[in-house]
Design a protein around this motif. Structure first.
Motif, PDB file in Angstrom:
ATOM      1  N   GLN A  75       0.801  -1.225   0.000  1.00  0.00           N
ATOM      2  CA  GLN A  75       0.000   0.000   0.000  1.00  0.00           C
ATOM      3  C   GLN A  75       0.833   1.274   0.000  1.00  0.00           C
ATOM      4  O   GLN A  75       0.367   2.304  -0.493  1.00  0.00           O
ATOM      5  CB  GLN A  75      -0.924   0.028   1.218  1.00  0.00           C
ATOM      6  N   GLY A  76       2.037   1.242   0.572  1.00  0.00           N
ATOM      7  CA  GLY A  76       2.794   2.490   0.683  1.00  0.00           C
ATOM      8  C   GLY A  76       4.252   2.271   1.025  1.00  0.00           C
ATOM      9  O   GLY A  76       4.704   1.143   1.272  1.00  0.00           O
ATOM     10  N   ASN A  77       4.991   3.387   1.076  1.00  0.00           N
ATOM     11  CA  ASN A  77       6.429   3.326   1.310  1.00  0.00           C
ATOM     12  C   ASN A  77       6.791   2.764   2.678  1.00  0.00           C
ATOM     13  O   ASN A  77       7.864   2.188   2.850  1.00  0.00           O
ATOM     14  CB  ASN A  77       7.036   4.729   1.160  1.00  0.00           C
ATOM     15  N   PHE A  78       5.914   2.949   3.661  1.00  0.00           N
ATOM     16  CA  PHE A  78       6.243   2.513   5.009  1.00  0.00           C
ATOM     17  C   PHE A  78       5.967   1.030   5.250  1.00  0.00           C
ATOM     18  O   PHE A  78       6.225   0.519   6.340  1.00  0.00           O
ATOM     19  CB  PHE A  78       5.504   3.372   6.040  1.00  0.00           C
ATOM     20  N   ASP A  79       5.451   0.340   4.231  1.00  0.00           N
ATOM     21  CA  ASP A  79       5.249  -1.109   4.350  1.00  0.00           C
ATOM     22  C   ASP A  79       6.569  -1.818   4.655  1.00  0.00           C
ATOM     23  O   ASP A  79       6.615  -2.772   5.439  1.00  0.00           O
ATOM     24  CB  ASP A  79       4.670  -1.682   3.056  1.00  0.00           C
ATOM     25  N   ILE A  80       7.646  -1.364   4.032  1.00  0.00           N
ATOM     26  CA  ILE A  80       8.946  -2.008   4.185  1.00  0.00           C
ATOM     27  C   ILE A  80       9.408  -1.942   5.635  1.00  0.00           C
ATOM     28  O   ILE A  80       9.811  -2.953   6.230  1.00  0.00           O
ATOM     29  CB  ILE A  80       9.994  -1.332   3.277  1.00  0.00           C
ATOM     30  N   MET A 183      -1.783   3.552   3.170  1.00  0.00           N
ATOM     31  CA  MET A 183      -2.118   4.585   2.180  1.00  0.00           C
ATOM     32  C   MET A 183      -2.497   5.901   2.844  1.00  0.00           C
ATOM     33  O   MET A 183      -2.188   6.980   2.319  1.00  0.00           O
ATOM     34  CB  MET A 183      -3.269   4.110   1.286  1.00  0.00           C
ATOM     35  N   LYS A 184      -3.166   5.851   3.992  1.00  0.00           N
ATOM     36  CA  LYS A 184      -3.577   7.065   4.681  1.00  0.00           C
ATOM     37  C   LYS A 184      -2.374   7.803   5.264  1.00  0.00           C
ATOM     38  O   LYS A 184      -2.385   9.021   5.385  1.00  0.00           O
ATOM     39  CB  LYS A 184      -4.575   6.727   5.791  1.00  0.00           C
ATOM     40  N   ILE A 185      -1.344   7.045   5.627  1.00  0.00           N
ATOM     41  CA  ILE A 185      -0.153   7.647   6.221  1.00  0.00           C
ATOM     42  C   ILE A 185       0.677   8.379   5.178  1.00  0.00           C
ATOM     43  O   ILE A 185       1.151   9.491   5.409  1.00  0.00           O
ATOM     44  CB  ILE A 185       0.680   6.551   6.920  1.00  0.00           C
ATOM     45  N   THR A 197      -1.716   4.571  12.414  1.00  0.00           N
ATOM     46  CA  THR A 197      -1.433   3.180  12.780  1.00  0.00           C
ATOM     47  C   THR A 197      -1.460   2.308  11.540  1.00  0.00           C
ATOM     48  O   THR A 197      -2.397   2.374  10.743  1.00  0.00           O
ATOM     49  CB  THR A 197      -2.462   2.654  13.795  1.00  0.00           C
ATOM     50  N   LEU A 198      -0.439   1.518  11.379  1.00  0.00           N
ATOM     51  CA  LEU A 198      -0.333   0.583  10.262  1.00  0.00           C
ATOM     52  C   LEU A 198      -0.536  -0.818  10.829  1.00  0.00           C
ATOM     53  O   LEU A 198       0.181  -1.226  11.737  1.00  0.00           O
ATOM     54  CB  LEU A 198       1.044   0.738   9.612  1.00  0.00           C
ATOM     55  N   ARG A 199      -1.508  -1.531  10.284  1.00  0.00           N
ATOM     56  CA  ARG A 199      -1.865  -2.851  10.813  1.00  0.00           C
ATOM     57  C   ARG A 199      -1.463  -3.959   9.832  1.00  0.00           C
ATOM     58  O   ARG A 199      -1.716  -3.849   8.628  1.00  0.00           O
ATOM     59  CB  ARG A 199      -3.375  -2.919  11.089  1.00  0.00           C
ATOM     60  N   ILE A 200      -0.845  -4.981  10.386  1.00  0.00           N
ATOM     61  CA  ILE A 200      -0.411  -6.131   9.583  1.00  0.00           C
ATOM     62  C   ILE A 200      -0.972  -7.396  10.211  1.00  0.00           C
ATOM     63  O   ILE A 200      -0.829  -7.629  11.417  1.00  0.00           O
ATOM     64  CB  ILE A 200       1.123  -6.227   9.522  1.00  0.00           C
ATOM     65  N   SER A 201      -1.624  -8.217   9.390  1.00  0.00           N
ATOM     66  CA  SER A 201      -2.163  -9.488   9.876  1.00  0.00           C
ATOM     67  C   SER A 201      -1.619 -10.630   9.017  1.00  0.00           C
ATOM     68  O   SER A 201      -1.528 -10.516   7.800  1.00  0.00           O
ATOM     69  CB  SER A 201      -3.693  -9.489   9.849  1.00  0.00           C
TER      70      SER A 201
END
Length: 232
Positions: A75-80, A183-185, A197-201
């Motif tokens: 979704q975005g750059n901060f996923d990494i 994406m919102k971040i 907040t970025l949530r990962i499941s």
């Protein structure tokens, strides 16, 4: 927007500093373990100073031993950064070879054991895929974004077959994961940066299929459904 520019003023030199530390560390630890710790340190502070928190669910679905292939949406750059902290095991990124040409950063990636993928033509891509499969069979876990790029609207893009061919060659389970909130971040192709907040499941492991085309299609669909089920 000012927040994003101020963040970049810190993040770029901080990234170079962590890269140099990782490179120097490999002179004393050739396994890549120290470089991976540097990556987690980089991720932790990168997220903290951006005002980003992460929430992780489904860790019970991640086996404690054996190589794995983690696959999820992008979704975005901060996923990494978030995945570097969320995944409870040491792993390698499979990344396009162009990233390995970035001064210092690319060398740090190489020394951490990350795997370059050459997509310039079919023959080189196949060679890269075979090399990656060998690494996985020898015990390395990896992360793959099957969409190949970030989504524009939050919906899943069509999956590329490369990651699933790799899974079949390596013969290891796939752990689907779903990212929400990225994406919102930091919206795609925009400079804005918002705290959040970025949530990962993590979903249950999916057994890899054989090399038959019909099995590959079924595998892709099974993983896609698992990832989509976690989307908010």
């Amino acid at each position: 927007m000012l927040r994003a520019y101020l963040y970049l003023l810190f993040f770029v030199p901080f990234t170079l500093s962590c890269s140099i530390t990782a490179i120097v560390g490999t002179l004393f630890d050739a396994t890549g373990a120290f470089a991976h710790k540097c990556s987690r340190f980089w991720s932790r502070w990168g997220l903290s100073l951006a005002g980003i928190k992460i929430e992780v669910e489904g860790l019970k679905n991640v086996p404690g031993e054996g190589p794995l292939i983690f696959m999820g949406n992008h979704q975005g750059n901060f996923d990494i950064l978030a995945l570097s902290l969320a995944i409870p095991r040491r792993f390698s990124w499979i990344a396009k070879k162009e990233l390995f040409a970035i001064p210092l950063f690319g060398e740090a990636m190489r020394r951490a054991g990350y795997i370059p993928l050459d997509r310039s033509d079919g023959r080189r891509a196949l060679k890269s895929m075979n090399a990656a499969a060998d690494r996985i069979r020898n015990g390395s876990s990896v992360v793959v974004f099957p969409e190949g790029t970030r989504t524009k609207d939050g919906n899943l893009l069509p999956f590329k077959r490369g990651g699933f061919l790799l899974a079949a060659k390596a013969g290891v389970p796939i752990i689907p994961f779903t990212i929400n909130g990225s994406m919102k971040i930091n919206p795609r192709n925009r400079i804005e940066l918002y705290p959040g907040t970025l949530r990962i499941s993590f979903a249950r492991p999916v057994a890899t299929a054989t090399g038959q085309d019909k099995d590959q299609v079924q595998l892709m669909e099974q993983v896609r459904l698992a990832i989509a089920a976690g989307l908010e």
